[in-house]
Scaffold this motif. Structure first.
Motif, PDB file in Angstrom:
ATOM      1  N   ASN A  54       0.850  -1.187   0.000  1.00 26.34           N
ATOM      2  CA  ASN A  54       0.000   0.000   0.000  1.00 26.34           C
ATOM      3  C   ASN A  54       0.886   1.238   0.000  1.00 26.34           C
ATOM      4  OD1 ASN A  54       0.453  -0.926   2.881  1.00 26.34           O
ATOM      5  ND2 ASN A  54      -0.193   1.179   3.162  1.00 26.34           N
ATOM      6  N   ALA A  55       0.279   2.394   0.002  1.00 25.98           N
ATOM      7  CA  ALA A  55       1.038   3.641  -0.129  1.00 25.98           C
ATOM      8  C   ALA A  55       1.014   4.487   1.131  1.00 25.98           C
ATOM      9  CB  ALA A  55       0.505   4.445  -1.310  1.00 25.98           C
ATOM     10  N   MET A  74       3.104   3.519  -8.824  1.00 26.79           N
ATOM     11  CA  MET A  74       2.913   2.666  -7.662  1.00 26.79           C
ATOM     12  C   MET A  74       2.422   1.295  -8.117  1.00 26.79           C
ATOM     13  SD  MET A  74       3.657   3.696  -4.550  1.00 26.79           S
ATOM     14  CE  MET A  74       2.860   2.262  -3.850  1.00 26.79           C
ATOM     15  N   SER A  76       0.873  -1.774  -6.279  1.00 25.57           N
ATOM     16  CA  SER A  76       0.320  -2.042  -4.953  1.00 25.57           C
ATOM     17  C   SER A  76      -0.866  -2.990  -5.036  1.00 25.57           C
ATOM     18  CB  SER A  76      -0.133  -0.737  -4.287  1.00 25.57           C
ATOM     19  OG  SER A  76       0.934   0.157  -4.102  1.00 25.57           O
ATOM     20  N   TYR A  78      -3.375  -2.676  -2.088  1.00 25.50           N
ATOM     21  CA  TYR A  78      -4.430  -1.944  -1.383  1.00 25.50           C
ATOM     22  C   TYR A  78      -4.012  -0.488  -1.213  1.00 25.50           C
ATOM     23  CZ  TYR A  78      -7.508  -0.348   2.342  1.00 25.50           C
ATOM     24  OH  TYR A  78      -8.402   0.371   3.074  1.00 25.50           O
ATOM     25  N   VAL A  79      -4.877   0.429  -1.589  1.00 24.10           N
ATOM     26  CA  VAL A  79      -4.499   1.846  -1.551  1.00 24.10           C
ATOM     27  C   VAL A  79      -5.591   2.717  -0.938  1.00 24.10           C
ATOM     28  CG1 VAL A  79      -2.931   1.611  -3.510  1.00 24.10           C
ATOM     29  CG2 VAL A  79      -5.335   2.140  -3.918  1.00 24.10           C
ATOM     30  N   ASN A  82      -5.262   6.431   1.529  1.00 23.33           N
ATOM     31  CA  ASN A  82      -4.463   7.580   1.154  1.00 23.33           C
ATOM     32  C   ASN A  82      -5.221   8.453   0.157  1.00 23.33           C
ATOM     33  OD1 ASN A  82      -2.423   9.302  -0.007  1.00 23.33           O
ATOM     34  ND2 ASN A  82      -0.890   7.932   0.850  1.00 23.33           N
ATOM     35  N   PHE A  85      -3.102   9.742  -2.778  1.00 18.22           N
ATOM     36  CA  PHE A  85      -2.914   8.681  -3.775  1.00 18.22           C
ATOM     37  C   PHE A  85      -4.122   8.644  -4.708  1.00 18.22           C
ATOM     38  CE2 PHE A  85      -3.254   4.567  -5.608  1.00 18.22           C
ATOM     39  CZ  PHE A  85      -1.989   4.012  -5.669  1.00 18.22           C
ATOM     40  N   GLU A  86      -5.310   8.646  -4.125  1.00 16.76           N
ATOM     41  CA  GLU A  86      -6.539   8.604  -4.915  1.00 16.76           C
ATOM     42  C   GLU A  86      -6.615   9.799  -5.862  1.00 16.76           C
ATOM     43  OE1 GLU A  86     -11.414   8.515  -4.254  1.00 16.76           O
ATOM     44  OE2 GLU A  86     -10.063   8.933  -2.580  1.00 16.76           O
ATOM     45  N   VAL A  96      -0.582   3.722 -11.879  1.00 18.76           N
ATOM     46  CA  VAL A  96      -0.894   2.739 -10.839  1.00 18.76           C
ATOM     47  C   VAL A  96      -1.086   1.364 -11.460  1.00 18.76           C
ATOM     48  CG1 VAL A  96      -2.511   2.069  -9.024  1.00 18.76           C
ATOM     49  CG2 VAL A  96      -1.986   4.485  -9.383  1.00 18.76           C
ATOM     50  N   LEU A  98      -2.451  -2.060 -10.023  1.00 26.16           N
ATOM     51  CA  LEU A  98      -3.042  -2.796  -8.909  1.00 26.16           C
ATOM     52  C   LEU A  98      -2.870  -4.293  -9.151  1.00 26.16           C
ATOM     53  CD1 LEU A  98      -6.299  -0.726  -8.300  1.00 26.16           C
ATOM     54  CD2 LEU A  98      -4.175  -0.677  -6.976  1.00 26.16           C
TER      55      LEU A  98
END
Length: 233
Positions: A54-55, A74, A76, A78-79, A82, A85-86, A96, A98
């Motif tokens: 995650n971040a 990133m 990752s 799960y984010v 943050n 980040f979103e 990103v 995922l």
């Protein structure tokens, strides 16, 4: 025995340059390499690709690098904690990727073990599988996933010795374990650094051969990501 000690986080991250790919251990805010992340923030290195479960949160962990626009991409699982980040993801400022959590862990572990790729059923039939090779095993489709190729891995442990042998504590073992040795260079940040022979060999989780640099961190905050308390009766 090779003494792998460095003085501090600033010396540990020496050589990390713009555009590099980093693995960073931790789960939520548990077991993150706090000192190393702070040193990266101060170094102003940019255009990083960061592989982490995650971040962090907005004002701690990898969230600090996000705020300074030091992360280009990133990778990752799960984010959701943050907001910055979103915002960057939805605005297109941040690339990103995922990845299912188990796949992310296995891509780290495969790199650690020197395994270039593996097949997994996770993600088949979703966007995760787009453009990837598919094979059937026992009548079930699996997609081909490649191990990560990171310039540096940065992990955090409870105890370590001068040779780089590490012991993790409780759930802080998380992604730190499969990321240790998974990068071309692995940096270990520890709470307690001891002389060789002081660690019980039966308790060591990661042997020193996986570690190139080790230092004792300081002032660990160990924040709780989501604090929940019971109301008084």
């Amino acid at each position: 025995m090779i003494d792998k000690r460095v003085k501090n986080a600033q010396e540990a991250i020496d050589g990390i340059q713009d555009g590099m790919t980093l693995m960073l251990g931790g789960f939520g805010l548990c077991g993150i390499p706090e000192n190393s992340i702070n040193a990266l923030v101060e170094s102003n290195v940019k255009d990083l690709t960061c592989i982490s479960n995650n971040a962090g949160v907005d004002d701690f962990g990898l969230g600090l690098l996000l705020h300074k626009r030091q992360i280009k991409k990133m990778i990752s699982s799960y984010v959701g904690e943050n907001a910055e980040f979103e915002r960057q993801m939805l605005s297109g400022e941040l690339e990103v990727e995922l990845t299912p959590q188990g796949t992310l862990a296995e891509k780290c572990r495969a790199a650690q073990a020197g395994i270039p790729a593996f097949y997994t059923p996770a993600g088949f039939g979703t966007e995760v599988a787009e453009g990837k090779e598919v094979k059937d095993f026992n009548g079930k489709p699996h997609i081909l996933e490649h191990a990560y190729d990171a310039d540096y891995s940065i992990v955090k442990a409870w105890k370590g010795d001068h040779a780089g042998n590490l012991i993790f504590k409780g759930s802080a073992r998380n992604f730190n374990h499969p990321m240790a040795g998974a990068g071309k260079i692995t940096i270990a940040e520890v709470e307690e650094l001891v002389a060789p022979g002081e660690l019980d060999p039966n308790q060591i989780h990661i042997p020193g051969i996986m570690i190139q640099r080790i230092f004792q961190g300081e002032k660990f905050e160990k924040r709780i990501e989501q604090r929940t308390v019971r109301k008084k009766d």
